[in-house]
Enzyme design. Structure first.
Site, short mmCIF file in Angstrom:
data_model
loop_
_atom_site.label_atom_id
_atom_site.label_comp_id
_atom_site.label_asym_id
_atom_site.label_seq_id
_atom_site.Cartn_x
_atom_site.Cartn_y
_atom_site.Cartn_z
N ARG A 1 13.53 32.49 14.91
CA ARG A 1 13.43 31.05 14.63
C ARG A 1 13.62 30.72 13.15
O ARG A 1 13.19 31.49 12.28
CB ARG A 1 12.08 30.51 15.11
CG ARG A 1 11.94 30.57 16.61
CD ARG A 1 10.56 30.12 17.02
NE ARG A 1 10.45 28.72 17.31
CZ ARG A 1 9.48 27.94 16.86
NH1 ARG A 1 8.57 28.40 16.03
NH2 ARG A 1 9.40 26.68 17.22
N TRP B 1 1.92 17.68 5.15
CA TRP B 1 1.25 17.46 6.43
C TRP B 1 0.59 16.08 6.44
O TRP B 1 -0.32 15.84 7.24
CB TRP B 1 0.20 18.56 6.69
CG TRP B 1 0.83 19.88 7.04
CD1 TRP B 1 2.15 20.14 7.23
CD2 TRP B 1 0.16 21.13 7.22
NE1 TRP B 1 2.35 21.47 7.52
CE2 TRP B 1 1.14 22.11 7.53
CE3 TRP B 1 -1.18 21.54 7.16
CZ2 TRP B 1 0.83 23.46 7.76
CZ3 TRP B 1 -1.49 22.88 7.40
CH2 TRP B 1 -0.49 23.83 7.70
N ASP C 1 10.76 18.33 12.67
CA ASP C 1 9.97 18.91 13.77
C ASP C 1 9.94 18.00 14.99
O ASP C 1 8.91 17.35 15.23
CB ASP C 1 8.53 19.18 13.28
CG ASP C 1 7.74 19.99 14.28
OD1 ASP C 1 8.33 20.51 15.24
OD2 ASP C 1 6.51 20.12 14.10
N GLU D 1 4.75 28.80 9.00
CA GLU D 1 3.45 28.19 9.29
C GLU D 1 2.32 29.22 9.36
O GLU D 1 1.53 29.23 10.29
CB GLU D 1 3.49 27.40 10.60
CG GLU D 1 4.29 26.11 10.50
CD GLU D 1 4.12 25.17 11.69
OE1 GLU D 1 3.86 25.65 12.80
OE2 GLU D 1 4.25 23.96 11.47
N LYS E 1 8.72 34.02 15.67
CA LYS E 1 8.36 33.04 14.64
C LYS E 1 7.76 33.87 13.51
O LYS E 1 6.66 34.41 13.66
CB LYS E 1 7.34 32.04 15.19
CG LYS E 1 6.77 31.07 14.15
CD LYS E 1 5.86 30.02 14.80
CE LYS E 1 5.25 29.07 13.79
NZ LYS E 1 4.41 28.02 14.42
N GLU F 1 5.43 16.52 22.66
CA GLU F 1 4.44 16.61 21.58
C GLU F 1 4.41 15.34 20.75
O GLU F 1 3.34 14.85 20.39
CB GLU F 1 4.76 17.83 20.69
CG GLU F 1 3.88 17.89 19.46
CD GLU F 1 4.17 19.08 18.55
OE1 GLU F 1 5.02 19.92 18.90
OE2 GLU F 1 3.52 19.17 17.48
N LYS G 1 15.49 24.22 15.59
CA LYS G 1 15.10 22.95 16.23
C LYS G 1 16.18 21.91 16.00
O LYS G 1 16.87 21.95 14.97
CB LYS G 1 13.77 22.46 15.63
CG LYS G 1 12.60 23.35 16.00
CD LYS G 1 11.27 22.73 15.55
CE LYS G 1 10.13 23.68 15.91
NZ LYS G 1 8.80 23.13 15.62
N HIS H 1 7.16 11.26 11.38
CA HIS H 1 5.91 11.99 11.14
C HIS H 1 4.80 11.13 10.56
O HIS H 1 4.16 11.50 9.57
CB HIS H 1 6.17 13.20 10.24
CG HIS H 1 5.51 14.44 10.79
ND1 HIS H 1 4.19 14.45 11.21
CD2 HIS H 1 5.97 15.70 10.99
CE1 HIS H 1 3.89 15.68 11.64
NE2 HIS H 1 4.94 16.45 11.53
N GLU I 1 17.06 24.62 19.66
CA GLU I 1 15.75 24.60 20.33
C GLU I 1 15.39 23.13 20.54
O GLU I 1 15.27 22.37 19.58
CB GLU I 1 14.70 25.29 19.45
CG GLU I 1 13.29 25.24 20.03
CD GLU I 1 12.24 25.95 19.18
OE1 GLU I 1 12.51 27.05 18.66
OE2 GLU I 1 11.14 25.40 19.03
N GLU J 1 -0.26 25.64 23.87
CA GLU J 1 -0.09 24.83 22.66
C GLU J 1 0.88 23.70 22.99
O GLU J 1 1.98 23.94 23.52
CB GLU J 1 0.44 25.71 21.51
CG GLU J 1 0.57 24.94 20.22
CD GLU J 1 0.46 25.82 18.97
OE1 GLU J 1 0.14 27.03 19.09
OE2 GLU J 1 0.69 25.28 17.87
N ARG J 2 0.44 22.48 22.71
CA ARG J 2 1.26 21.28 23.00
C ARG J 2 1.59 21.15 24.49
O ARG J 2 2.66 20.62 24.85
CB ARG J 2 2.56 21.28 22.18
CG ARG J 2 2.38 21.57 20.72
CD ARG J 2 1.44 20.61 20.05
NE ARG J 2 1.23 20.94 18.64
CZ ARG J 2 0.34 20.32 17.88
NH1 ARG J 2 -0.44 19.38 18.38
NH2 ARG J 2 0.21 20.65 16.63
#
Ligand code: GCV
Length: 696
Positions: free
Chosen positions: A302, A538, A342, A269, A265, A370, A337, A515, A364, A140-141
């Protein structure tokens, strides 16, 4: 015949020259040098000390025939795996301390940094890479090929010699910059990871990583007891669930006695978590922590949590975790994070740093790019991470930086740690882009010493990665300033690196915009993105809020009031349009298009100049790199040259897309001294949306 022979000889010479000159990037910053002889004196024997000797024999650049004495003895001035070095001695509490001391000594020899006796202690005890690798080998990513650890297919769990060789190289690279932990699988974890076959493979990986001091951890899926354990619930307070985890953890430690623990996690999400059973994050984390405690294992839990409610996404993690402060076991550490949203190109620090006072907390960082152009754009991330680590939270008065509030110096915590989401994969050069190697390097160096400057790290990395010299003597400082290589390569390339992150911010999201990507690939621009069917937080519209009056997210008291989560005097500074740092202006304020900024120009004009400056910087990077050609092997030269061309085209797309789209709201002209857009907005909307639409 003679002619043929001569031609063949000529071809062989040319081929030899090309191959000896070509560099596929696999050796990263650990290039082989012509070593000088060194006599190593040590009473200790262990697999780690074998590695130590081997590294010295392969890499010694000090005085020919020197004797190097390695001493392992208890010394209170040294913490854990810290060390002391002189040109002829290394002293540490542990074998690993000696190994880190050797890498430091060799690095100094190669980069020409004077060695005098000094104490070198790590800033963080646990310096951990997070691999977002899936059991089928995808990442992922990930932008550098498939997983180093997992693969798809019938024999996916068979451990081969080439696996072991690769893992050993990986372990060595990490140890060389002090990284001492690896989470081997994605935080969006598959429950399969806890089944026997996968655990056997974790064991095999751990065996290779162990002598290099790299501990293994895994990410777990919170609902594993129901998914693979046959239980009807995964409620953390249920007796059968607790028993299941206890047994599982016992099984893991039987295989891997020095296993590090879990990364989790949960309730995030769409991932399952304690909240599915009406329990808190503390209930979930503590249940696992209790089971890990007898084995000295830890839980990295997290705080990347946000729901689709009306609350500003930037506030949600703080709202959930601050009320739980003090409720976590001492072997739990909350992994946060760097920013509250994000991993955006620029974010303020997450307000959780410094606010959790009775709970250990760890940063983090995201090494994989990404949101920063994947492995196509050149972005050296040290300046971004330094900005974050050096940010003052003011939580315990002036000087309460993020670094100090996480490294154990401000708060009394049992564990200190930092993690970075890895950018590695099976690509020959490990990271896709040669310059992305510098971010792996930087993560390790800052995790070891968060006081190093971006300039120093870049200096080391360029010298180690590209230097054509074998440096003679570690005791006299080689003069890098007076040769062609330094003037024409080292200095300009270093400057390019130091400017590169800001360039990306400029052509993507200046002044705190965030974003505004098109779709879930998080690559190209999509400020227009906001279909009805997609969750508001989103979409890009949620974040930039452009309208006829202005642009930006009002997070002051007239808006979401996220600034309340920051301590004074920072809170007042951020709330006031006049004192808010301009590079975060649109993060905290909805600002009129004609607002006069510090340089006397309007916000709109400033946006236009910034987007343009970002593009121009990339064009400068292209020139710098082209001029560097005589000093780089051809393989890495052409790879970077071609990626910079791509970056230039992409930067232009970002500039055109954002300016043309936002112009529909500002109704103001692009300043006439700037070059006009090259694309049509409607075309850009179609082309950048070709990627999947499952946007986050
Ligand atoms: C691993 C972002 C990324 C996801 C990632 C998630 C996380 O949303 O886009 O790919 O999932 O962060 O950090 O958990």
């Amino acid at each position: 015949m003679n002619f043929l022979k001569q031609a063949i000889t000529l071809i062989s010479i040319v081929l030899f020259f090309i191959s000896s000159h070509s560099q596929n990037g696999h050796d990263l910053w650990l290039q082989n040098k012509n070593p000088k002889t060194v006599h190593v004196v040590t009473a200790k024997q262990s697999p780690t000390i074998d590695i130590v000797k081997n590294e010295l024999l392969k890499g010694w650049q000090g005085t020919e025939g020197s004797t190097l004495t390695l001493t392992i003895k208890k010394d209170r001035s040294l913490h854990r795996d810290g060390f002391k070095i002189t040109p002829t001695t290394i002293q540490a509490n542990t074998d690993l301390g000696i190994l880190y001391g050797v890498y430091e000594l060799l690095r100094r020899q190669q980069t020409g940094i004077y060695i005098n006796e000094n104490i070198n202690n790590p800033s963080y005890d646990r310096r951990v890479l997070n691999h977002w690798d899936n059991p089928n080998g995808s990442i992922e990513r990930g932008y550098a090929g498939k997983s180093l650890f997992w693969r798809y297919g019938k024999d996916s769990l068979a451990v081969t010699e080439s696996d072991r060789k690769l893992w050993q190289e990986y372990a060595r690279i990490n140890a060389s910059v002090g990284i001492n932990g690896s989470v081997l699988n994605n935080v969006n974890a598959s429950p399969m990871m806890l089944t026997a076959g996968y655990l056997e493979r974790v064991k095999a990986i751990a065996e290779v990583l162990r002598p290099y001091g790299v501990k293994t951890y895994i990410s777990i899926k919170f609902s594993s007891p129901s998914l693979i354990g046959g239980l009807s619930t995964s409620d953390p307070l249920d007796a059968d669930v607790i028993k299941w985890w206890n047994n599982k953890i016992k099984e893991i430690y039987k295989l891997i006695p020095d296993f590090g623990g879990f990364l989790v996690k949960a309730s995030s999400e769409g991932q399952p978590g304690p909240q599915d059973y009406g329990r808190t994050h503390a209930d979930g984390a503590n249940m696992l922590a209790d089971a890990l405690k007898p084995y000295n294992g830890i839980v990295m839990w997290r705080a990347f949590v946000y729901s689709a409610n009306d609350e500003d996404r930037a506030k949600q993690a703080y709202n959930e975790f601050v009320p739980l402060d003090g409720q976590f076991r001492d072997n739990v550490i909350i992994q946060v994070k760097n920013g509250p949203i994000d991993f955006q190109p620029r974010e303020p620090f997450s307000p959780l740093f410094g606010a959790l006072k009775k709970t250990a907390i760890m940063p983090e960082l995201q090494i994989t790019q990404e949101y920063l152009g994947h492995s196509i754009h050149l972005a050296y991330l040290a300046p971004m991470w330094k900005e974050f680590l050096d940010s003052d939270t003011y939580q315990e008065g002036k000087g309460s930086t993020v670094a100090k509030s996480t490294d154990g110096s401000l708060f009394n915590q049992k564990i200190s740690a930092i993690s970075g989401v890895a950018n590695t994969g099976l690509d020959t050069n490990w990271t896709g882009h040669t310059f992305a190697q510098s971010n792996w390097y930087t993560f390790g160096r800052l995790a070891w010493n968060h006081e190093l400057s971006s300039e120093q790290i870049a200096d080391e990395w360029v010298k180690l990665t590209f230097s054509p010299f074998d440096l003679a003597n570690s005791q006299t400082k080689p003069d890098f300033s007076k040769n062609d290589w330094s003037n024409n390569f080292l200095q300009p390339v270093k400057q390019m690196m130091l400017d590169s992150h800001e360039a990306v911010v400029d052509y993507m999201m200046p002044f705190g915009l965030h974003h505004i990507f098109s779709a879930n690939a998080h690559y190209g621009p999509g400020p227009w993105y906001g279909p009805e069917r997609v969750r508001k937080d989103w979409t890009s519209l949620y974040y930039h809020k452009a309208d006829s009056l202005g642009i930006g997210f009002d997070r002051t008291t007239t808006g979401s009031n996220a600034i309340i989560q920051y301590e004074e005097p920072l809170r007042s500074q951020l709330s006031n349009l006049e004192t808010c740092p301009e590079n975060l202006l649109l993060w905290f304020h909805h600002v009129p298009w004609d607002y006069k900024m510090k340089n006397g120009k309007t916000l709109w004009d400033n946006l236009a100049y910034r987007y343009d400056a970002g593009v121009k910087k990339v064009r400068e990077f292209q020139k710098i790199w082209d001029m560097a050609k005589p000093y780089v092997d051809s393989e890495r030269f052409y790879e970077v040259q071609s990626k910079l061309r791509n970056q230039n085209r992409n930067a232009q797309v970002w500039k055109d897309a954002c300016l043309l789209y936002f112009q529909e709201f500002s109704n103001m002209p692009i300043p006439y001294d700037l070059e006009r857009p090259m694309h049509d907005l409607e075309d850009l909307k179609i082309s950048t949306m070709k990627r999947p639409l499952d946007y986050k």
